[in-house]
Design a protein around this motif. Sequence first.
Motif, short mmCIF file in Angstrom:
data_model
loop_
_atom_site.label_atom_id
_atom_site.label_comp_id
_atom_site.label_asym_id
_atom_site.label_seq_id
_atom_site.Cartn_x
_atom_site.Cartn_y
_atom_site.Cartn_z
N TRP A 121 0.83 -1.21 0.00
CA TRP A 121 0.00 0.00 0.00
C TRP A 121 0.86 1.26 0.00
N GLU A 122 1.91 1.26 0.82
CA GLU A 122 2.77 2.45 0.91
C GLU A 122 3.48 2.73 -0.41
N SER A 123 3.68 1.69 -1.21
CA SER A 123 4.41 1.85 -2.48
C SER A 123 3.48 1.94 -3.68
N ARG A 124 2.20 2.15 -3.41
CA ARG A 124 1.24 2.05 -4.52
C ARG A 124 1.47 3.06 -5.63
N LYS A 125 2.13 4.20 -5.28
CA LYS A 125 2.32 5.21 -6.32
C LYS A 125 3.62 5.03 -7.10
N THR A 126 4.40 4.04 -6.73
CA THR A 126 5.67 3.78 -7.43
C THR A 126 5.40 3.28 -8.84
N ARG A 127 6.17 3.84 -9.77
CA ARG A 127 6.01 3.36 -11.15
C ARG A 127 6.42 1.90 -11.24
N ALA A 128 5.65 1.13 -11.98
CA ALA A 128 5.87 -0.33 -12.00
C ALA A 128 7.30 -0.70 -12.38
N GLU A 129 7.89 0.05 -13.31
CA GLU A 129 9.25 -0.29 -13.75
C GLU A 129 10.28 -0.10 -12.63
N LYS A 130 9.92 0.67 -11.60
CA LYS A 130 10.86 0.94 -10.51
C LYS A 130 10.69 -0.03 -9.33
N LEU A 131 9.74 -0.91 -9.44
CA LEU A 131 9.50 -1.84 -8.33
C LEU A 131 10.61 -2.87 -8.22
N SER A 132 10.88 -3.30 -7.00
CA SER A 132 11.86 -4.38 -6.81
C SER A 132 11.25 -5.68 -7.32
N THR A 133 12.09 -6.67 -7.50
CA THR A 133 11.60 -7.97 -8.00
C THR A 133 10.51 -8.52 -7.09
N GLY A 134 10.75 -8.44 -5.78
CA GLY A 134 9.79 -8.99 -4.83
C GLY A 134 8.46 -8.25 -4.87
N MET A 135 8.52 -6.93 -5.06
CA MET A 135 7.28 -6.14 -5.14
C MET A 135 6.52 -6.45 -6.42
N ARG A 136 7.25 -6.57 -7.48
CA ARG A 136 6.63 -6.89 -8.77
C ARG A 136 5.96 -8.27 -8.69
N GLN A 137 6.67 -9.15 -8.03
CA GLN A 137 6.16 -10.51 -7.81
C GLN A 137 4.80 -10.45 -7.10
N ARG A 138 4.71 -9.61 -6.07
CA ARG A 138 3.46 -9.51 -5.31
C ARG A 138 2.37 -8.80 -6.12
N MET A 139 2.80 -7.85 -6.96
CA MET A 139 1.82 -7.20 -7.85
C MET A 139 1.20 -8.24 -8.79
N PHE A 140 2.04 -9.12 -9.33
CA PHE A 140 1.53 -10.17 -10.23
C PHE A 140 0.60 -11.12 -9.48
N LEU A 141 0.97 -11.40 -8.24
CA LEU A 141 0.13 -12.31 -7.45
C LEU A 141 -1.25 -11.68 -7.24
N ILE A 142 -1.27 -10.41 -6.86
CA ILE A 142 -2.56 -9.74 -6.63
C ILE A 142 -3.37 -9.74 -7.92
N ARG A 143 -2.71 -9.46 -9.01
CA ARG A 143 -3.46 -9.43 -10.26
C ARG A 143 -4.06 -10.79 -10.60
N ALA A 144 -3.33 -11.84 -10.28
CA ALA A 144 -3.81 -13.19 -10.60
C ALA A 144 -5.03 -13.59 -9.77
N ILE A 145 -5.14 -13.06 -8.55
CA ILE A 145 -6.23 -13.52 -7.66
C ILE A 145 -7.34 -12.49 -7.48
N LEU A 146 -7.11 -11.28 -7.93
CA LEU A 146 -8.02 -10.15 -7.68
C LEU A 146 -9.46 -10.44 -8.10
N HIS A 147 -9.65 -11.07 -9.23
CA HIS A 147 -11.00 -11.31 -9.74
C HIS A 147 -11.57 -12.64 -9.26
N GLU A 148 -10.91 -13.23 -8.26
CA GLU A 148 -11.35 -14.48 -7.65
C GLU A 148 -11.69 -15.55 -8.69
N PRO A 149 -10.67 -15.93 -9.47
CA PRO A 149 -10.90 -16.94 -10.50
C PRO A 149 -11.14 -18.32 -9.89
#
Length: 211
Positions: A121-149
């Motif tokens: 949440w604290e990093s939500r305004k960070t541009r995606a290209e500037k995210l660390s690998t671990g943060m990007r990883q978590r962004m992908f995880l959220i995207r994969a589960i967000l719509h409750e597939p």
Amino acid sequence: MTVIEVNHLVCSFHEKTALEDISFEVDEGEIFGFLGPSGAGKTTTINILTGQLPPKSGTALVLGKASSKLVADDMVNLGIMSDTVGFYEKMSLYQNLAFFARFHKVPMEHLEALLRRLDLWESRKTRAEKLSTGMRQRMFLIRAILHEPKIVFLDEPTSGLDPVMSQKVHELLLELKESGMTIFLTTHDMQEATRLCDKLALLHRAPWAYL
Ligand SMILES: Nc1ncnc2c1ncn2[C@@H]1O[C@H](COP(=O)(O)OP(=O)(O)O)[C@@H](O)[C@H]1O
Ligand SMILES: [Mg+2]
């Protein structure tokens, strides 16, 4: 109910066999662990199951349909976290996920809750290209589960995460399973697999390693 059924699947790239005669079944609501060393064919299997790659022979059924025949309406039932999924580099972490949330009509409160839960949440305004690998990883995880597939494919979801964050991801995955989501998880971490998974399949060795 069986939601993924793979029979005698074979996949090769040019002359090289990447998957040789793979068969397994995944039941609804279970965490299925797909283990194997690097290069064993884990990502290739996910790519086939999500319709991104055609098998050379054999069958792969996802929700009762050949994965190579999946259309947009079917994809709503799937979530995918892998390197092959793109993102908007110039948009912020939040914008990337909000775009996806709006598309799937997911309430923004749900997105916020997930971001807070995975310490993004604290990093939500960070541009995606500037995210660390671990943060990007978590962004992908959220995207994969967000719509409750119905089924989510997670390709090494905790690689690059520290133990505390891995633990948070594990807890989240166990909750998703409780809610009825089927989780197809690849990992090379045996401990993670035994802790989380109801069923395990092991890709023992890349086929050409026998040559
Ligand atoms: N697009 C591709 N073109 C050629 N070879 C590939 C391609 N994708 C994967 N491979 C090869 O197939 C094998 C399995 O790869 P992969 O599924 O990525 O393994 P894993 O995810 O288990 O590490 C590897 O030898 C890899 O080099
Ligand atoms: Mg891989």
